[in-house]
Motif scaffolding. Structure first.
Motif, PDB file in Angstrom:
ATOM      1  N   ALA A   1      34.541  44.514  33.445  1.00 33.77           N
ATOM      2  CA  ALA A   1      33.555  43.674  32.766  1.00 33.77           C
ATOM      3  C   ALA A   1      33.041  42.539  33.645  1.00 33.77           C
ATOM      4  CB  ALA A   1      34.149  43.099  31.478  1.00 33.77           C
ATOM      5  N   GLY A   2      33.532  42.406  34.862  1.00 33.34           N
ATOM      6  CA  GLY A   2      33.064  41.367  35.768  1.00 33.34           C
ATOM      7  C   GLY A   2      33.784  40.049  35.647  1.00 33.34           C
ATOM      8  N   VAL A   3      34.879  39.992  34.886  1.00 36.35           N
ATOM      9  CA  VAL A   3      35.594  38.733  34.681  1.00 36.35           C
ATOM     10  C   VAL A   3      36.249  38.275  35.990  1.00 36.35           C
ATOM     11  CG1 VAL A   3      37.481  37.607  33.436  1.00 36.35           C
ATOM     12  CG2 VAL A   3      35.969  39.190  32.239  1.00 36.35           C
ATOM     13  N   CYS A   4      36.987  39.148  36.641  1.00 42.13           N
ATOM     14  CA  CYS A   4      37.669  38.778  37.887  1.00 42.13           C
ATOM     15  C   CYS A   4      36.667  38.424  38.981  1.00 42.13           C
ATOM     16  CB  CYS A   4      38.585  39.907  38.357  1.00 42.13           C
ATOM     17  SG  CYS A   4      39.956  40.239  37.256  1.00 42.13           S
TER      18      CYS A   4
ATOM     19  N   VAL B   1      38.980  38.668  25.496  1.00 43.68           N
ATOM     20  CA  VAL B   1      38.322  37.452  25.015  1.00 43.68           C
ATOM     21  C   VAL B   1      37.367  36.909  26.089  1.00 43.68           C
ATOM     22  CG1 VAL B   1      38.739  35.023  24.418  1.00 43.68           C
ATOM     23  CG2 VAL B   1      40.094  36.824  23.361  1.00 43.68           C
ATOM     24  N   ALA B   2      37.801  36.917  27.336  1.00 49.30           N
ATOM     25  CA  ALA B   2      36.935  36.454  28.416  1.00 49.30           C
ATOM     26  C   ALA B   2      35.710  37.338  28.562  1.00 49.30           C
ATOM     27  CB  ALA B   2      37.711  36.402  29.730  1.00 49.30           C
ATOM     28  N   ALA B   3      35.890  38.646  28.454  1.00 50.56           N
ATOM     29  CA  ALA B   3      34.764  39.576  28.579  1.00 50.56           C
ATOM     30  C   ALA B   3      33.762  39.388  27.455  1.00 50.56           C
ATOM     31  CB  ALA B   3      35.276  41.005  28.609  1.00 50.56           C
ATOM     32  N   ILE B   4      34.232  39.012  26.287  1.00 50.69           N
ATOM     33  CA  ILE B   4      33.328  38.835  25.144  1.00 50.69           C
ATOM     34  C   ILE B   4      32.616  37.490  25.202  1.00 50.69           C
ATOM     35  CG2 ILE B   4      33.270  38.515  22.635  1.00 50.69           C
ATOM     36  CD1 ILE B   4      35.520  40.614  22.475  1.00 50.69           C
TER      37      ILE B   4
END
Length: 142
Positions: free
Chosen positions: A96-99, A134-137
């Motif tokens: 999802a691109g979080v990292c 949660v971070a991805a959302i």
């Protein structure tokens, strides 16, 4: 088949809820068919494996951070521009691109963030998966 992120949010939520229903149904089916003794045995086995894995994961995280610091891969951390936007990466992503977004914000290699997330996943799988979802959302895309 479309990528998950291309579906509208309502469809994404429906897919997640549907997958959770399927998993819960399979779990209940196994319980009805075989009793719940298999679940207790599985919990004991996983607990034993994780009791060995988390100290090993901490050692690996420490060694990796020492290596990253010595090789100069953490230089960007001292020069963080707190005014720049924080968000998920569109270009440097695996799921999802979080990292990638965290790495871009900190100015470090995204591999470091991904390795640390995998180590956190070994130490505390439920918390790490929940935090990532949660971070991805909630974190916007850059």
């Amino acid at each position: 088949m479309n990528k998950f992120s291309r579906y509208p949010k309502s469809a994404q939520i429906a897919i997640i809820v549907g997958a959770a229903c399927v998993l819960f149904g399979v779990w209940r089916l196994f319980g009805v068919a075989f009793g719940y003794g298999w679940w207790n045995a599985l919990q004991r086995m996983v607990g034993t494996v994780f009791s060995y894995l988390w100290p090993i994961a901490l050692i690996c995280a420490g060694l990796y951070l020492v290596w990253a610091a010595k090789s100069g891969r953490l230089k960007g951390v001292t020069n963080i521009d707190w005014r720049k936007p924080f968000g998920r990466s569109v270009t440097d992503k695996r799921i999802a691109g979080v990292c990638g977004g965290v790495a871009q914000f900190l100015g470090i290699d995204s591999t470091i963030v991904r390795v640390l997330v995998v180590i956190l996943l070994v130490i505390s799988p439920a918390f790490t998966v929940l935090a990532y979802i949660v971070a991805a959302i909630f974190i916007p895309r850059l």
